[in-house]
Design a protein around this motif. Sequence first.
Motif, mmCIF file in Angstrom:
data_model
loop_
_atom_site.group_PDB
_atom_site.id
_atom_site.type_symbol
_atom_site.label_atom_id
_atom_site.label_comp_id
_atom_site.label_asym_id
_atom_site.label_seq_id
_atom_site.Cartn_x
_atom_site.Cartn_y
_atom_site.Cartn_z
ATOM 1 N N MET A 186 0.808 -1.208 0.000
ATOM 2 C CA MET A 186 0.000 0.000 0.000
ATOM 3 C C MET A 186 0.850 1.271 0.000
ATOM 4 O O MET A 186 0.343 2.357 -0.150
ATOM 5 C CB MET A 186 -0.924 0.022 1.206
ATOM 6 N N SER A 187 2.160 1.138 0.122
ATOM 7 C CA SER A 187 3.006 2.307 0.288
ATOM 8 C C SER A 187 3.034 3.197 -0.950
ATOM 9 O O SER A 187 3.321 4.384 -0.857
ATOM 10 C CB SER A 187 4.428 1.873 0.650
ATOM 11 N N ASP A 188 2.765 2.636 -2.160
ATOM 12 C CA ASP A 188 2.807 3.433 -3.375
ATOM 13 C C ASP A 188 1.457 4.037 -3.719
ATOM 14 O O ASP A 188 1.302 4.678 -4.765
ATOM 15 C CB ASP A 188 3.301 2.573 -4.543
ATOM 16 N N LYS A 189 0.476 3.877 -2.875
ATOM 17 C CA LYS A 189 -0.868 4.392 -3.124
ATOM 18 C C LYS A 189 -1.055 5.737 -2.445
ATOM 19 O O LYS A 189 -0.390 6.064 -1.466
ATOM 20 C CB LYS A 189 -1.925 3.410 -2.629
ATOM 21 N N THR A 190 -1.998 6.517 -2.972
ATOM 22 C CA THR A 190 -2.320 7.801 -2.373
ATOM 23 C C THR A 190 -2.932 7.585 -1.001
ATOM 24 O O THR A 190 -3.868 6.793 -0.836
ATOM 25 C CB THR A 190 -3.305 8.574 -3.261
ATOM 26 N N THR A 191 -2.409 8.283 -0.017
ATOM 27 C CA THR A 191 -2.928 8.174 1.346
ATOM 28 C C THR A 191 -4.062 9.172 1.536
ATOM 29 O O THR A 191 -4.009 10.303 1.053
ATOM 30 C CB THR A 191 -1.813 8.460 2.363
ATOM 31 N N LEU B 180 -7.130 -1.687 -2.713
ATOM 32 C CA LEU B 180 -7.814 -0.402 -2.732
ATOM 33 C C LEU B 180 -7.068 0.637 -3.563
ATOM 34 O O LEU B 180 -5.840 0.617 -3.635
ATOM 35 C CB LEU B 180 -7.959 0.128 -1.299
ATOM 36 N N PRO B 181 -7.798 1.582 -4.143
ATOM 37 C CA PRO B 181 -7.148 2.674 -4.865
ATOM 38 C C PRO B 181 -6.579 3.745 -3.937
ATOM 39 O O PRO B 181 -5.779 4.579 -4.366
ATOM 40 C CB PRO B 181 -8.283 3.255 -5.717
ATOM 41 N N LEU B 182 -6.996 3.735 -2.669
ATOM 42 C CA LEU B 182 -6.533 4.696 -1.677
ATOM 43 C C LEU B 182 -6.097 3.958 -0.421
ATOM 44 O O LEU B 182 -6.656 2.909 -0.082
ATOM 45 C CB LEU B 182 -7.644 5.683 -1.311
ATOM 46 N N ALA B 183 -5.121 4.510 0.278
ATOM 47 C CA ALA B 183 -4.643 3.924 1.527
ATOM 48 C C ALA B 183 -5.104 4.790 2.695
ATOM 49 O O ALA B 183 -4.626 5.919 2.866
ATOM 50 C CB ALA B 183 -3.122 3.833 1.523
#
Length: 383
Positions: free
Chosen positions: A1-6, A34-37
């Motif tokens: 999930m680190s490369d996803k938008t938080t 998910l597309p978002l974190a």
Amino acid sequence: MSDKTTIGVGMVGYAFMGRVHSQAWRSVGAFFDLPLAPRMAVLAGRSKERTEAAAAQLGWADVETDWRELVRRDDVQIVDICTPGDSHAEIAIAALEAGKHVICEKPLANTVAEAEAMTQAAAKAPGKSMVAFNYRRVPAVALARRYVEEGRVGEIRHVRAVYLQDWIVDPEFPLVWRLQKDKAGSGALGDIGAHIVDAAQFITGQNLLGVSALTETFIKERPLATESAGLGATGSTERGQVTVDDAALFIGRMSGGALASFEATRFATGRKNAMRIEINGSRGSLAFDFESMNELWYSEGGGGFERILVTEPDHPYVGAWWPPGHGLGYEHTFTHEVKDFLEAIANGTDPSPSFADGLRVQRVLEAVERSAADNSRYTEVED
């Protein structure tokens, strides 16, 4: 999930609903792509000491003792409202006007006027909004909706829904906020009746048009609460008046012509969380009971009911979890809820159930109260 938008989440309230919502925010990214974190940025509560303890236990990074400060924070993009109904409107409208996305516990508000104001604010706001009717996210309930949409039950003729609990059967159980109209809006009607109204409308795709209702308060006075947590409490020697219904019964007609009956009570001794719904149609029937939440019963053409174990990968939501036969629990419904909300935010689509859906349920609850106050006169649900 680190490369996803938080995306930062701020939650108001940390009791029963706050705990299950926290579990959902913690777990959703581990099971769904998910597309978002989500980042659990801040928790708000009135007591600094208790809020800090809750934040440490539940996984929140920071705390506020004023929800207004939470709404103002730049690291909060989603506001999650887990407070009693008397504060829903104020918090939600402020958050929407501040450009935040909002998810709000059910029922949407304590009155139709408040729900209307929230829905109007949501329509104008740039952020997304959703009301948290978690039982829509039970895989078996979602599967029931799929069966109806596929025409497997045919023309719907009967809807039969009950929600039975027993946690206030003891007349000495304290006067917690759920038993006070100024805080809760209504009793069993709004607390659990709202769920079966939404579930019935969700599964059938139809709205309730009108109702004839009875309500009753069996225990008029109770000890004042000194401490409460979840559905437990301790009381004092002083007593106060119960100002909500203990039980509500109502019949009605759905927009597709089906006849419907509903019962919501917290006085069904021995029933802990029996949320049940049965749909009878021209081609078949469906039946569900939350106390067996991984099962859906289906009858095709009058041939008796077949038990469907809703744990297969192609069943709604289930593929993200365990192998077939390994059941899910109450907390998973909230994980599914925030998963759907995050996807709607990322995709720019309208979440469901919307504040408009919550307003529709609120109008049904109001019609029930008006009918019960008028000798059960049939009362139309206002549009």
